[in-house]
Design a protein around this motif. Structure first.
Motif, PDB file in Angstrom:
ATOM      1  N   ASP A   1       0.736  -1.088   0.007  1.00  0.00           N
ATOM      2  CA  ASP A   1      -0.023  -0.073   0.064  1.00  0.00           C
ATOM      3  C   ASP A   1       0.866   1.184   0.055  1.00  0.00           C
ATOM      4  OD1 ASP A   1      -2.301  -1.692  -0.072  1.00  0.00           O
ATOM      5  OD2 ASP A   1      -2.568  -1.401   2.345  1.00  0.00           O
TER       6      ASP A   1
ATOM      7  N   GLU B   1       0.912   4.123  -2.890  1.00  0.00           N
ATOM      8  CA  GLU B   1       0.817   5.689  -2.532  1.00  0.00           C
ATOM      9  C   GLU B   1       1.771   6.412  -3.111  1.00  0.00           C
ATOM     10  OE1 GLU B   1      -0.120   8.540   1.140  1.00  0.00           O
ATOM     11  OE2 GLU B   1      -0.017   6.591   1.457  1.00  0.00           O
TER      12      GLU B   1
ATOM     13  N   ALA C   1      -6.394   2.846  -6.921  1.00  0.00           N
ATOM     14  CA  ALA C   1      -5.693   4.105  -6.534  1.00  0.00           C
ATOM     15  C   ALA C   1      -6.056   5.203  -7.508  1.00  0.00           C
ATOM     16  CB  ALA C   1      -4.144   3.912  -6.182  1.00  0.00           C
TER      17      ALA C   1
END
Length: 153
Positions: free
Chosen positions: A14, A18, A87
């Motif tokens: 994750d 990001e 995302a």
């Protein structure tokens, strides 16, 4: 839209997703992900890196990894693509076994990429001798190459 070729050697966490999806602020990003798993030929270098980082347990158990490398690479790629799309990024990709840097050059040209991101764990021996992917890629492709360190998670 900003076009990025992303070279990885393991599934994106994750934190990795990001990092790569926010590098260009609010600008939309499109990724071509090249998954190039580290093979048997790299075991000695990985063991030396593990020792240099103080991960003696990893160095000792390097050969204990289970699973078919091709299946693990495919699963890691699918995981990474799914998370990049979640995302908000466009993402396609493939597993690259042979000549990853030659294939990288082709992909950069055909996709008209704006940059290459190499997301990797620290490889001190390779980096010292400029034999890591990012150092090699800088001599192969005509776009900026940025090396980022992958999250340990």
């Amino acid at each position: 839209m900003f076009k990025t070729v992303l070279m990885i050697e393991k599934a994106l966490s994750d934190a990795d997703v990001e990092l790569v999806t926010t590098l260009h602020g609010e600008e939309k990003v499109s990724f071509v992900v090249l998954m190039q798993p580290r093979g048997k030929q790299d075991e000695l270098l990985r063991a030396l890196d593990d020792v240099a980082l103080g991960h003696l347990d990893k160095a000792v158990h390097e050969h204990d990894d289970q699973g078919d490398p091709a299946a693990v690479a495919t699963e890691s790629l699918e995981h990474s693509l799914r998370h990049l799309r979640q995302a908000g990024a466009e993402a396609t990709g493939e597993v690259v076994q042979d000549s990853p840097l030659d294939h990288l050059k082709e992909i950069v040209e055909t996709s008209r990429a704006d940059e290459v991101l190499v997301l990797t764990s620290p490889h001190f021996v390779e980096e010292f001798f400029h034999r890591d992917w990012a150092s090699k890629a800088r001599h192969k492709v005509g776009v900026p190459v940025l090396k980022l360190f992958a999250s340990d998670s």
